[in-house]
Structure formats: C-alpha cells, structure tokens
Design a protein around this motif. Sequence first.
Motif, short mmCIF file in Angstrom:
data_model
loop_
_atom_site.label_atom_id
_atom_site.label_comp_id
_atom_site.label_asym_id
_atom_site.label_seq_id
_atom_site.Cartn_x
_atom_site.Cartn_y
_atom_site.Cartn_z
N THR A 201 0.80 -1.18 0.08
CA THR A 201 0.05 0.07 0.02
C THR A 201 0.89 1.28 -0.06
OG1 THR A 201 -0.13 0.02 2.43
CG2 THR A 201 -1.76 -1.20 1.21
N TYR A 202 0.37 2.30 -0.73
CA TYR A 202 1.19 3.54 -0.50
C TYR A 202 0.19 4.66 -0.97
CZ TYR A 202 4.94 6.44 0.37
OH TYR A 202 5.95 7.45 0.92
N ASN A 203 0.21 5.65 -0.08
CA ASN A 203 -0.82 6.85 -0.23
C ASN A 203 -0.16 7.97 -1.01
OD1 ASN A 203 -3.02 8.39 -0.38
ND2 ASN A 203 -2.80 9.19 1.89
N TRP A 237 13.99 6.48 -4.08
CA TRP A 237 12.65 6.27 -3.38
C TRP A 237 11.81 5.04 -3.65
CZ3 TRP A 237 7.63 6.29 -4.80
CH2 TRP A 237 6.54 6.71 -3.78
N LEU A 238 11.76 4.72 -4.98
CA LEU A 238 11.09 3.77 -5.50
C LEU A 238 11.52 2.40 -4.74
CD1 LEU A 238 10.18 4.64 -9.24
CD2 LEU A 238 8.66 4.40 -7.32
N ASN A 239 12.77 2.20 -4.71
CA ASN A 239 13.46 1.02 -4.31
C ASN A 239 13.71 0.96 -2.95
OD1 ASN A 239 14.31 -0.93 -6.93
ND2 ASN A 239 14.35 1.41 -7.50
N SER A 240 13.16 1.82 -2.00
CA SER A 240 13.37 2.00 -0.74
C SER A 240 12.29 1.37 0.23
CB SER A 240 13.88 3.09 -0.30
OG SER A 240 13.93 3.36 1.23
N ASP A 241 12.68 0.40 1.40
CA ASP A 241 11.41 -0.20 1.89
C ASP A 241 11.77 0.66 3.50
OD1 ASP A 241 13.94 -1.33 3.10
OD2 ASP A 241 12.85 -3.52 2.78
N ARG A 242 12.53 1.68 3.57
CA ARG A 242 12.60 2.16 4.74
C ARG A 242 11.73 3.27 5.13
NH1 ARG A 242 19.00 3.23 5.67
NH2 ARG A 242 18.28 4.27 7.28
N ASN A 243 11.44 3.48 6.33
CA ASN A 243 10.60 4.48 6.84
C ASN A 243 11.27 5.79 6.50
OD1 ASN A 243 8.34 5.99 8.16
ND2 ASN A 243 9.53 5.95 10.19
N PRO A 252 15.12 15.05 -1.86
CA PRO A 252 14.05 15.88 -2.67
C PRO A 252 13.05 16.65 -1.75
CG PRO A 252 13.40 13.48 -2.44
CD PRO A 252 14.61 13.77 -1.62
N GLU A 253 13.66 17.65 -1.25
CA GLU A 253 12.76 18.70 -0.28
C GLU A 253 11.79 19.53 -1.15
OE1 GLU A 253 15.86 20.54 1.82
OE2 GLU A 253 16.34 18.91 3.00
N ALA A 254 10.90 20.44 -0.54
CA ALA A 254 10.13 21.04 -1.34
C ALA A 254 10.75 22.24 -1.96
CB ALA A 254 8.78 21.62 -0.48
N SER A 255 11.85 22.74 -1.19
CA SER A 255 12.64 23.87 -1.82
C SER A 255 13.36 23.50 -3.00
CB SER A 255 13.59 24.24 -0.68
OG SER A 255 14.55 23.36 -0.10
N ALA A 256 13.56 22.44 -2.99
CA ALA A 256 14.30 21.98 -4.38
C ALA A 256 13.51 21.44 -5.92
CB ALA A 256 15.19 20.73 -3.98
N MET A 257 12.06 21.60 -5.32
CA MET A 257 11.19 21.67 -6.54
C MET A 257 10.80 22.83 -7.24
SD MET A 257 10.88 18.32 -5.95
CE MET A 257 10.99 17.21 -4.66
N SER A 265 10.82 14.29 0.88
CA SER A 265 11.99 13.85 1.47
C SER A 265 11.69 12.98 2.70
CB SER A 265 12.96 15.10 1.95
OG SER A 265 12.36 16.12 2.53
N ASN A 266 10.38 13.46 3.32
CA ASN A 266 10.11 12.76 4.82
C ASN A 266 9.26 11.97 4.49
OD1 ASN A 266 11.58 14.57 6.29
ND2 ASN A 266 10.20 16.20 6.02
N GLU A 267 9.14 11.38 3.09
CA GLU A 267 8.01 10.24 2.98
C GLU A 267 8.58 8.85 3.07
OE1 GLU A 267 4.81 10.13 1.79
OE2 GLU A 267 4.45 12.37 1.62
#
Length: 412
Positions: A201-203, A237-243, A252-257, A265-267
Amino acid sequence: MHIFISHSSKDAAFADEVCRILEGAGHTCFIAPRDIAPGKEYAEEIMNGIAEAEVMLLLLSREANQSQHVFREVERAVSGGIPILVYKMAEFELKKSLSYFLMVNQWIDGTKDRNPVKILDAVNGKMTGKGNIPNTVNAVSTVKNGKKRPVKLFGTIAACVVILIIMSILWRQVYDERHENVREAEKTFQLLPGDKISLGTYNLYKGEDYWTKAPEPSDAAFIRGSNIWSDSNIRTWLNSDRNVVVYEDMAPEASAMSEKKNGYSNEPGFLYGFSEDEKAVLCEREIITQGNILTDLSSISTEDKVFLLSENELEWFSEADINIYSVPTKAAVEKDKTKWYEMYSLSLGVEEYIWLLRDPADDSASACKAVTNGYGDEKMTSVEAGTEGFGIRPAICVDYSKLSALSERENR
C-alpha cells in the motif's frame, strides 16, 4: 495596469510602439531592454519584471514563436498565475511547447491589420474574457520547467501509482534452479496480460512556484535537475523499504522543487507498505537506460526492483491491450499542491494526465520523456526533471512461483 511586454527582438520597433500607446493611456510597462537595470543580470531582471506584472502582453510573431526567451517568459507567467494577452501578428502553426500555455488565454487577431489600439482596448477591458484560439493553433502537450536544485533530482511524483505488472512483457527473472518451481506454479496459477494484482500500500501524491532565474543550457542539469535515471532520487525512493529514506545527494525537499511544493524527502520509501512476503515476490533485474547529452555512455545499466518504464517498453501496453493513458488517483489529485492536473487535463476536457518515463529527452540534460494525457495528436512529450506535479506508473518484475504461492495463501 502594469504590463510586461513579451516579444522577439525582431519585433522591437512594433513592441516599442505598443509600449508608447499603453503608457500614453496611463498604464505602466516593463519592456526589454529598456527596463533592464545597468549592471543587473538580464534573466533575473526579466523574471522580476514578470513577477511584478498584472498581465503579460505577448506579441506573437513567427520569430516569437521560435524564441526560447519568449517561451521562458510565457512559462514563468503561467506558473505565477499571471494572465496573458496574446496579440497574434501572423498566420503560422504554434509551436507545441507554447500551445498548452496559451490555449486558455485571451487572443487578439492582428494578422490582417497590425493595430496597437486593439491591444489598448483589450487592456482597458481588464482581460475579462477568454478569447478563442485561432484555428491555426494546434494544441498539444506542454513542458514545465523547474527551480534551482541539485544535479541528482529526477522528476517528482505526482498523480497516480499504478503498479504495472504485465507478464507478457516483464521477463521472468528467476534463477535456473527455480525453473521447475515456475512450471509447477503455472499449472495451478494463471496470470494473463492485462490482469491486475495488488501488492503493498502507498498513499502517493506529489506536486508549487517556479525558479526566478532562467538557466543557460550548460547549467540546465544543475538548475532544472538531471535526467539520468541511475542518479535519480525517484529511483532511490521507489526501491526503498525504509521509513526514512537515505539519499546520496540532496534529499527531494520542497525547496528543491520547481514550484517549491510536493517535496517528498520525509515520505517513507515506496516499498515501506509492502509486507515481507510481498517484497519477496519482487525480482531485481537489470534496467538499461539511455544516457543524456552530458555523458559519453549511450546507455547506463542499473539493478532495480521498481523502475519507471522507457519509451520502448510502452509496446508492452499494446501487447497487454492496456491503454497507455492514465487517470490519477483521487488521493493524488487532492494532495497535489500545483493544481496542474486541472490546468493540463480537466480544462481540456480529459481525465487522463501526463506521466513520466525514465528516458532522458533527446538532446537534453534536464528533461525526461513523458506520456501525454491523450489530448491532441502526440502521445509523447517531455518534462523537466525538477518539475513536480506530474504522474508516475512504477513497474515491477515478479517471481512467478512466489507470486503463485502468495496468492494461494491470501485466498485461503
């Protein structure tokens, strides 16, 4: 009213005439090069001029249609929510890179008689109406660019997450010793092209304000984000299972977008919502991705469990009789802060939305290929890597025998 006049340098004489008429009627104008302060950076002054304007007046000639400077100015106005008044000076086919940005703006036909008074009348009317686009304008796809960020940001997640498993096209990457188990599993478990399964699952959402400086081509990968898949944050991000996902470069912080929105970055990692049994179903496979113009390599190899598709792999959709166009999830639309879905899809009368591929766009260090929303004649477009607000459709490769066993347990 304060007006930014966007024009090609080839049309400077007419632009100056329009400026004199507008300012003579009590309006104020920003027009280059007149209003570029001595000693100031040209691009920065242009961006500041657009940001301070109440409306942009685009003098759309054949030369302006081909001008990258004009394109950047229009792009900045759209991202800043500044209305654009388009004065079309000749008959020609509008470039695809401009069509998305201009199709919902007010147009004035100046192809028959070049009359600046029409512009003054429209400005005095305070842009209350949305004019129709002339028949010569063909609306297709768009390219959105982004704000200064580190080299390794590749795209950003936005709309839908559809875990794409098309068994007719995903190689069965199991080791030789597993082949017998696979054959046995196939006897009792059938997965046909187009079938759907659910794992984890992922929101998911993703997608806000643009940069203030237009980059030179040599700086594009740094300012707009690199389009190399192997270095990308989205791949990590796609290949990570870490919290808490660990990124090698700037997170990937908002300031970099590009719009300073939808940072992730906190997902938790994409695989964080997968159970151990579900993760065991996934196979790591070699992913071949073409290099961009900054690398000497024609292709780059990576090992991934989750990946974005390439343009060539879109053939898999046809083999499985699946539409390449995709509708974002409700959660994605609700959480996306750019609201570009409404602009680029719903305003055109379509529900499908643009989604990213892992391929670099041709002759680009910062743009990646993407599938359009199906509006118009083209199915492919390109999106700057540092731009949030667009979709992805992650693909996985599975161990058939383990998938069969997992399905059996879940059905008990």
